[in-house]
Scaffold this motif. Sequence first.
Motif, short mmCIF file in Angstrom:
data_model
loop_
_atom_site.label_atom_id
_atom_site.label_comp_id
_atom_site.label_asym_id
_atom_site.label_seq_id
_atom_site.Cartn_x
_atom_site.Cartn_y
_atom_site.Cartn_z
N THR A 1 0.84 -1.21 0.00
CA THR A 1 0.00 0.00 0.00
C THR A 1 0.86 1.24 0.00
N ILE A 2 1.87 1.27 0.85
CA ILE A 2 2.76 2.44 0.93
C ILE A 2 3.52 2.61 -0.38
N ARG A 3 4.00 1.50 -0.94
CA ARG A 3 4.70 1.60 -2.23
C ARG A 3 3.77 2.09 -3.33
N PHE A 4 2.52 1.67 -3.28
CA PHE A 4 1.53 2.13 -4.26
C PHE A 4 1.35 3.64 -4.16
N TYR A 5 1.21 4.16 -2.95
CA TYR A 5 1.08 5.61 -2.77
C TYR A 5 2.34 6.33 -3.24
N GLU A 6 3.47 5.71 -3.05
CA GLU A 6 4.72 6.29 -3.54
C GLU A 6 4.72 6.31 -5.07
N ASP A 7 4.30 5.20 -5.69
CA ASP A 7 4.23 5.13 -7.15
C ASP A 7 3.28 6.19 -7.72
N ARG A 8 2.23 6.49 -6.98
CA ARG A 8 1.26 7.51 -7.42
C ARG A 8 1.75 8.93 -7.16
N GLY A 9 2.93 9.06 -6.50
CA GLY A 9 3.49 10.37 -6.22
C GLY A 9 2.95 11.03 -4.98
N LEU A 10 2.19 10.28 -4.19
CA LEU A 10 1.62 10.83 -2.97
C LEU A 10 2.63 10.88 -1.83
N LEU A 11 3.58 9.97 -1.85
CA LEU A 11 4.66 9.92 -0.86
C LEU A 11 5.99 9.99 -1.60
N THR A 12 6.94 10.70 -1.03
CA THR A 12 8.24 10.83 -1.67
C THR A 12 9.35 10.63 -0.65
N PRO A 13 9.57 9.38 -0.26
CA PRO A 13 10.61 9.13 0.73
C PRO A 13 12.00 9.38 0.16
N GLU A 14 12.90 9.66 1.06
CA GLU A 14 14.32 9.78 0.68
C GLU A 14 14.82 8.36 0.41
N ARG A 15 15.75 8.26 -0.51
CA ARG A 15 16.36 6.96 -0.81
C ARG A 15 17.79 6.96 -0.30
N ARG A 16 18.12 5.96 0.47
CA ARG A 16 19.50 5.75 0.90
C ARG A 16 19.87 4.37 0.39
N GLY A 17 20.41 4.36 -0.82
CA GLY A 17 20.65 3.09 -1.49
C GLY A 17 19.31 2.51 -1.88
N THR A 18 19.02 1.31 -1.39
CA THR A 18 17.74 0.67 -1.69
C THR A 18 16.73 0.86 -0.56
N VAL A 19 17.12 1.59 0.47
CA VAL A 19 16.27 1.77 1.64
C VAL A 19 15.47 3.07 1.51
N ARG A 20 14.18 2.98 1.77
CA ARG A 20 13.32 4.16 1.79
C ARG A 20 13.36 4.74 3.20
N VAL A 21 13.55 6.04 3.27
CA VAL A 21 13.56 6.74 4.56
C VAL A 21 12.44 7.77 4.52
N TYR A 22 11.48 7.61 5.42
CA TYR A 22 10.31 8.48 5.45
C TYR A 22 10.50 9.55 6.52
N HIS A 23 10.21 10.78 6.14
CA HIS A 23 10.35 11.93 7.02
C HIS A 23 8.97 12.33 7.57
N PRO A 24 8.93 13.24 8.53
CA PRO A 24 7.62 13.64 9.09
C PRO A 24 6.60 14.06 8.04
N ARG A 25 7.04 14.73 6.98
CA ARG A 25 6.11 15.13 5.91
C ARG A 25 5.43 13.92 5.29
#
Length: 133
Positions: free
Chosen positions: A21-45
């Motif tokens: 679900t979270i990846r789907f929202y990311e694919d839709r551009g609703l979430l934009t986590p930072e990438r550290r290599g292959t790891v997604r890092v989510y910030h308060p926003r």
Amino acid sequence: MSAQTWSIAELAAEYDVTLRTIRFYEDRGLLTPERRGTVRVYHPRDRVRLALILRGKRLGFSLDEIAKIVDMYDAEPGEEGQLEYLLDQIAHRRAELEQRRRDIEETLQDLAEVEARCQADLTALRSRQRASS
């Protein structure tokens, strides 16, 4: 001091959603986590946006509507425009739900009337059958 961050698994657990679900929202551009290599890092926003997305879904908004609402905060017309738009969308959603409620009440009333007629017809039929036996 750096702001708190979350992994995808932490957000999924906190909001009781799947990683997909979270990846789907990311694919839709609703979430934009930072990438550290292959790891997604989510910030308060991202965390706030996820909460808004899930609330919007519970209220019956489409993902396109949710995207427009959450994106308005960061762009023109800003928070004021976002709130005005959201109030307008709430009014529309409320009107739709009120109409559905009226439709459901009418259907329930129709069902009760048909049920009463069926019960009366069944009672009359059984009475006639007993009388003829």
